[in-house]
Design a protein around this motif. Structure first.
Motif, PDB file in Angstrom:
ATOM      1  N   MET A 237     -10.951  -5.889  -5.873  1.00  0.00           N
ATOM      2  CA  MET A 237     -10.936  -7.338  -6.067  1.00  0.00           C
ATOM      3  C   MET A 237      -9.508  -7.854  -6.208  1.00  0.00           C
ATOM      4  O   MET A 237      -9.184  -8.943  -5.717  1.00  0.00           O
ATOM      5  CB  MET A 237     -11.748  -7.708  -7.315  1.00  0.00           C
ATOM      6  CG  MET A 237     -13.246  -7.545  -7.152  1.00  0.00           C
ATOM      7  SD  MET A 237     -13.911  -8.632  -5.866  1.00  0.00           S
ATOM      8  CE  MET A 237     -13.616 -10.232  -6.625  1.00  0.00           C
ATOM      9  N   ALA A 238      -8.653  -7.055  -6.869  1.00  0.00           N
ATOM     10  CA  ALA A 238      -7.245  -7.453  -7.009  1.00  0.00           C
ATOM     11  C   ALA A 238      -6.566  -7.520  -5.638  1.00  0.00           C
ATOM     12  O   ALA A 238      -5.872  -8.493  -5.325  1.00  0.00           O
ATOM     13  CB  ALA A 238      -6.513  -6.473  -7.920  1.00  0.00           C
ATOM     14  N   GLY A 239      -6.787  -6.475  -4.829  1.00  0.00           N
ATOM     15  CA  GLY A 239      -6.211  -6.463  -3.489  1.00  0.00           C
ATOM     16  C   GLY A 239      -6.761  -7.578  -2.611  1.00  0.00           C
ATOM     17  O   GLY A 239      -6.023  -8.232  -1.874  1.00  0.00           O
ATOM     18  N   LEU A 240      -8.069  -7.803  -2.704  1.00  0.00           N
ATOM     19  CA  LEU A 240      -8.704  -8.859  -1.926  1.00  0.00           C
ATOM     20  C   LEU A 240      -8.199 -10.240  -2.342  1.00  0.00           C
ATOM     21  O   LEU A 240      -7.998 -11.116  -1.494  1.00  0.00           O
ATOM     22  CB  LEU A 240     -10.225  -8.790  -2.104  1.00  0.00           C
ATOM     23  CG  LEU A 240     -11.065  -9.765  -1.260  1.00  0.00           C
ATOM     24  CD1 LEU A 240     -10.848  -9.494   0.220  1.00  0.00           C
ATOM     25  CD2 LEU A 240     -12.541  -9.644  -1.632  1.00  0.00           C
ATOM     26  N   SER A 241      -7.961 -10.396  -3.643  1.00  0.00           N
ATOM     27  CA  SER A 241      -7.451 -11.679  -4.147  1.00  0.00           C
ATOM     28  C   SER A 241      -6.054 -11.959  -3.597  1.00  0.00           C
ATOM     29  O   SER A 241      -5.748 -13.087  -3.190  1.00  0.00           O
ATOM     30  CB  SER A 241      -7.416 -11.677  -5.675  1.00  0.00           C
ATOM     31  OG  SER A 241      -8.709 -11.508  -6.205  1.00  0.00           O
TER      32      SER A 241
END
Length: 402
Positions: free
Chosen positions: A228-232
């Motif tokens: 989720m951090a990378g996608l954000s």
């Protein structure tokens, strides 16, 4: 497409550089037309290391451009011809990528191209403004003087960037350090303590329950957390690249407390200095404004500068055109008006750029001084919360034993 080549000249010297061609065959024909016997021609874009690992790319840095400009100005001013100066620079330069570029410039000049036309083939190194200034200098016969002013301008740009980066480096390091410590605590320390608390059947206070809950979630769903951090980050970059995202983010940057004013002063410093340099070199005011808008670094300032150039093109003075946009402070507007009235617009703009540069220095000093206690308070609050969450159950266990 760019190709790397190595070849032999008529006098038997080995040279290497880059050449733009459709394919290797056309590159070979082009080299032979320059009396260069090609030995090896490689596709520059398909190097297996630089294509996939940007870290290994041998790039031309800002310092290399400053060194090139300063040395070229000094050597031409000392009486050397442009070709002699370029050949000496090729030997002096340590960066192989810069050597290739200088070699390409030498080949182009030898084949009859102008210096400005030669450097324009490397837009990733020499900006549009750089090329315009050199082109104007060639027409006026003042290449050494313009290069000297250009070198001064580049050095001031480098100093300004270093000053702003230096101000942001300390808080960035502290924030990254805090995140790393928090992650280590959540993944390795808190789980061990939570097992202890569970075995001893200790009632946990709310703060400890929150910390244990976050730790448990990160351990059980760490792929989801990092994903989720990378996608954000990816989603933000994509959104930031859109017109709407650019407007919103750039507007927020200008309205940030302290940092917003620092951003404005930095932009105004670059704008007034570059605009003054272009006008002083003989560039038409409308062209100078349009070229300066490309380096504004903020979409709102870019649009404002373009609108000013359109009003100037219709006959409005620069000062009057600027006064219609709140992004340009009164001191810049007044200095532009004075410069136009006295016929020394370039000098007025360079003077006001020095004012904004001093403002940036003062704000950076103030920011650095103010950030230290703020960061310490935030860091202390975070550490205190963790310690209280960990120590409180242990204190309860000790009290029960006694």
């Amino acid at each position: 497409m760019k190709f790397l080549y190595r070849g032999l000249t008529r006098d038997g010297k080995t040279i290497q550089g880059t050449i733009d061609s459709k394919d290797k065959q056309e590159a070979a024909v082009s080299l032979r037309s320059r009396d260069i016997l090609p030995i090896k021609i490689d596709d520059k874009e398909n190097d297996k290391w630089t294509q996939f690992i940007p870290f290994f790319r041998n790039k031309v840095g800002f310092t290399d451009i400053v060194f090139f400009t300063r040395q070229l100005s000094s050597m031409i001013n000392a009486g050397l011809t442009l070709m002699d100066a370029l050949r000496i620079l090729k030997v002096q330069t340590q960066n192989e990528a810069m050597q290739d570029i200088i070699n390409g410039i030498i080949n182009n000049v030898e084949n009859g191209k102008s210096f400005s036309s030669s450097i324009s083939e490397y837009p990733e190194v020499f900006s549009m403004i750089y090329v315009s200034l050199v082109k104007a200098a060639e027409g006026s016969g003042l290449l050494d003087k313009v290069l000297e002013r250009l070198a001064d301008n580049l050095e001031k740009q480098q100093k300004l960037k270093s000053t702003v980066k230096g101000a942001l480096m300390y808080p960035a390091i502290v924030v990254v350090g805090m995140i790393i410590v928090m992650v280590i605590m959540m993944l390795f320390v808190i789980p061990q303590l939570s097992i202890l608390y569970k075995d001893l059947n200790v009632s946990l206070p709310m703060s400890t329950q929150i910390v244990v809950g976050i730790s448990t979630f990160m351990i059980n769903f760490w792929p989801l957390v990092f994903g989720m951090a990378g996608l954000s980050v990816f989603a933000y970059k994509r959104w930031r690249a859109t017109q709407a995202g650019l407007y919103i983010v750039d507007n927020l940057l200008l309205k940030l407390p302290v940092f917003g004013v620092l951003t404005k002063d930095s932009i105004l410093t670059e704008f007034s200095r570059t605009f003054g340099l272009l006008v002083g070199s003989g560039t038409l005011i409308v062209d100078a404004l349009n070229q300066t808008s490309a380096i504004a670094g903020n979409i709102h300032y870019k649009n404002a500068i373009i609108n000013v150039s359109r009003r100037v093109e219709k006959g409005v003075s620069v000062g009057e055109a600027m006064s219609a946009y709140p992004l340009f402070p009164p001191i810049l507007v007044q200095m532009a008006k004075i410069g136009e009235q006295t016929g020394k617009l370039d000098e007025s703009l360079l003077k006001v750029s020095e004012y904004f540069e001093r403002e940036v220095d003062e704000r950076v000093k103030t920011l650095t001084t103010a950030m230290e206690p703020i960061i310490l308070v935030i860091l202390g609050a975070g550490v205190a919360f963790l310690i209280i969450s960990i120590i409180t159950p242990i204190y309860s266990i000790m009290s029960a034993i006694h």
